[in-house]
Write a protein that holds these residues in place. Structure first.
Motif, short mmCIF file in Angstrom:
data_model
loop_
_atom_site.label_atom_id
_atom_site.label_comp_id
_atom_site.label_asym_id
_atom_site.label_seq_id
_atom_site.Cartn_x
_atom_site.Cartn_y
_atom_site.Cartn_z
N ALA A 221 -3.75 -9.08 3.16
CA ALA A 221 -4.12 -10.04 2.07
C ALA A 221 -5.42 -9.77 1.24
O ALA A 221 -5.45 -10.21 0.16
N ALA A 222 -6.35 -9.44 2.16
CA ALA A 222 -7.68 -9.40 1.68
C ALA A 222 -7.62 -8.19 0.49
O ALA A 222 -8.20 -8.45 -0.40
N ALA A 223 -6.79 -6.98 0.68
CA ALA A 223 -6.70 -5.90 -0.15
C ALA A 223 -5.89 -6.65 -1.41
O ALA A 223 -6.43 -6.29 -2.76
N VAL A 224 -5.14 -7.27 -1.35
CA VAL A 224 -4.30 -8.04 -2.49
C VAL A 224 -5.32 -8.81 -3.20
O VAL A 224 -5.14 -8.93 -4.59
N LEU A 225 -6.28 -9.53 -2.42
CA LEU A 225 -7.29 -10.30 -3.33
C LEU A 225 -8.52 -9.47 -3.92
O LEU A 225 -9.26 -9.82 -4.52
#
Lengths: 358, 298
Positions: A221-225
């Motif tokens: 999720a962090a990578a997506v953000l």
């Protein structure tokens, strides 16, 4: 029930000391730190020095495990690298301590960077076991270069001041008043520990710290953000091992003579993990409180252990304090998951709601 | 050639112990996602209770079973009293908890049995050996291999064909679904800990016979079994056994052939060798030989 004032803007949220009580607390703590060496006995000043060392090491582990969520059981390896860096530099090149400490940090950070690529591919338990492997590898390398590191018999750690052959362990004398070695160390170590806590606080509230927390909570999720998990993890490893290296150097200078294992074994890694879990995972407060709690409990446990009839007859004092400490940690883990932080929040809640119960 | 055979056989004996320990880790991990760092202490407790029971004049084979049952019951008791409360908490916290349970257990071992090493009784002569071609094999290491193989076969039969095995596999697959289907998940956790404890006891008994004697530090061998668990894949019992045996053999080969080549660096190099194999292996397959890659939802 709020435990914190309502925050209405980002500036307010980012403040290091959000209200008057924090400032009062800070001033009281600083006053205590200044008065402490004047009233305490040499034994307790030495314990305070160990506490400062543990605080720096625990902050290092907190950055890696508490903020970035990478479980490491190899923390002792980085401390060992730091400790042996200052020992070897001091013996071979007479490097002064104020240069040795940052160099120790950097040497450990380099090792941390080397672990980076592994950390990127591995998660959770796999990473934890690989870091145990790192611990064994570092111990093996230190053992096998015995002509530099002293091998099994250990090595003396000279603490040069940089002024010719002068070493730091000679007391300072002002007329008839003298400051002995442990109090000199106290001044240096407390400054480093307070500085480390401030750095950690600042990491926590900056974009880097938030990126780490995002990676900890869910790296995909962090990578997506838009957070780069690989970069964040590697920085976390480097920072964490820097602090560990400095802590190792502090430990070495205080002990003046070090061996490889003990103390730099799995037990030490576990103790550091216990500190951050005891203190409360994910906060700087937790690292500091856990380290203080840990180093103060050990001598206390020793004196308590002497009075328990069955234990004192069959165990050495070190074993007594280990078992009492282990029981305390187990109880904490089972009944107070937030650690000392949980206690603290509950006390705060009680007083802010006073005279009501909730 | 005879050195080779000799090394391989003692490697197999060591590997059998690693496999037993590693299987214990995997069995618990599959059912309850707990990585039990106290496994090494079960080894020690198993070995010491074996010594204690057989010194009472109990026949050897009865004592063996009794030691396994006692250790298994202790493991199941720890699960019921302590780890059952930790369900739903972070993985990390349970790991730390098992480390500290291990510390408490080790101190208990010292309290009860002291720190002096004792010899493990054997039903045959201590130094009895068989000639196999040019190599001679100690009866102790042969017995270790045979017992390991028997226990592992028994485990896989139970796992595959009995009701308990099916329930264990179902719990490993999905705890909630297993619960909904009427499987007593709590009791399954208990049984997995029992099995892990009993396997560890067996490993400890045979480890205490041959390369070493029984002392309070016997459990440290569990640290050396970690690479087997990881290389095999945390969730694969078959993988743990294959990797355990493989790493045991590799370790002894390394001790025999590689250590002398490395000069000063080679001193005790075999102790870290499994870890190096593990790190290299994980670079190629981050989830071990038979482990499954996590598929995640954001």
């Amino acid at each position: 029930m709020p435990t914190k004032k309502l925050v209405t803007s980002y500036e307010q949220d980012l403040k290091l000391f959000p209200d008057m009580w924090h400032k009062v607390g800070l001033i009281a703590a600083l006053a205590f730190l200044l008065v402490f060496p004047m009233v305490a006995s040499a034994k307790w000043v030495t314990i305070a020095n160990l506490t400062a060392t543990s605080i720096v090491g625990a902050i290092g582990l907190m950055i890696l495990t508490g903020f970035a969520g990478q479980i490491s059981l190899g923390h002792a390896a980085f401390l060992a690298v730091g400790a042996y860096t200052v020992a070897v530099l001091g013996n071979e090149f007479q490097v002064p301590w104020w240069l040795g400490m940052p160099l120790a940090g950097m040497a450990a950070a380099l090792v941390g960077l080397a672990i980076g690529p592994f950390a990127l591919r591995l998660r959770g338990l796999y990473l934890a076991i690989v870091t145990i492997g790192l611990l064994f590898l570092v111990a093996h390398v230190l053992h096998s270069f015995g002509d530099i590191t002293g091998g099994v018999s250990g090595i003396a750690v000279p603490m040069y001041t940089g002024l010719g052959d002068a070493t730091f362990d000679a007391p300072w004398e002002f007329g008839d008043y003298e400051i002995p070695f442990e109090k000199k160390l106290y001044l240096v170590y407390v400054t480093i520990a307070v500085g480390a806590a401030l750095v950690s606080k600042n990491i926590q509230r900056s974009d880097l710290g938030r990126a780490m927390i995002a990676v900890r909570d869910h790296d995909l999720a962090a990578a997506v953000l838009g957070v780069n998990p690989a970069r964040t993890k590697i920085i976390a490893f480097a920072l964490s091992s820097f602090f560990a290296g400095v802590a190792g150097a502090m430990f070495a200078y205080q002990q003046q003579y070090i061996t490889i294992e003990p103390p730099f074994d799995l037990n030490m890694s576990v103790q550091y993990i216990a500190m951050i879990v005891l203190g409360g995972i994910g906060t700087t407060f937790g690292a500091v409180a856990g380290a203080i709690g840990f180093t103060v409990i050990s001598p206390l446990a020793e004196s308590v252990g002497r009075h328990i009839p069955f234990l004192s007859e069959n165990l050495t004092s070190a074993q007594q304090s280990t078992v009492l400490f282990a029981v305390v940690v187990c109880l904490f883990l089972i009944y107070e998951p937030l650690g000392l932080l949980g206690f603290w929040l509950r006390i705060k809640r009680y007083f802010s709601a006073w005279p009501f119960k909730y | 050639m005879s050195t080779f055979l000799q090394l391989t056989i003692s490697g197999l004996a060591l590997g059998a112990v690693y496999a037993l320990v590693a299987l214990g880790f995997v069995v618990i991990y599959r059912a309850s996602q707990v990585f039990n760092f106290a496994q090494g202490e079960f080894l020690t407790i198993g070995a010491f209770s074996m010594v204690a029971i057989s010194s009472q004049g109990v026949p050897w084979y009865v004592a063996l079973v009794a030691a396994m049952v006692i250790t298994g019951a202790l493991a199941a008791g720890i699960e019921r009293l302590v780890l059952r409360r930790m369900i739903g908490r972070q993985v990390f916290v349970t790991i730390i908890l098992t480390i500290f349970i291990g510390l408490v257990l080790r101190t208990l071992v010292v309290l009860v049995w002291g720190t002096d090493p004792v010899g493990m009784p054997t039903p045959w002569e201590m130094t009895k050996s068989f000639e196999l071609g040019t190599a001679s094999i100690l009866a102790n290491s042969l017995a270790g291999i045979v017992a390991g193989a028997l226990a592992l076969t028994a485990f896989f039969l139970v796992n595959k064909y009995t009701k308990l095995g099916v329930a264990m596999r179902a719990t490993a697959g999905d705890q909630e679904v297993a619960l909904a289907l009427g499987i007593p998940v709590g009791r399954i956790f208990g049984s997995t800990w029992f099995i892990a404890g009993a396997l560890a006891a067996l490993g400890g008994i045979f480890l205490g016979m041959f390369p070493r004697t029984v002392d309070a530090n016997l459990g440290f061998v569990a640290l050396r079994a970690f690479p087997a668990v990881i290389v095999g894949g945390l969730e694969s019992p078959g993988g743990a056994v294959v990797a355990g045996v493989l790493l045991g053999v590799l370790e002894v080969w390394c001790q025999g052939y590689l250590n002398p080549q490395l000069g000063h660096f080679g001193h005790n190099f075999h102790a870290v060798f499994p870890y190096i194999v593990m790190i290299v292996f994980l670079m190629i397959r981050p989830y071990g030989m038979f482990g499954t890659k996590d598929v995640e939802r954001v």
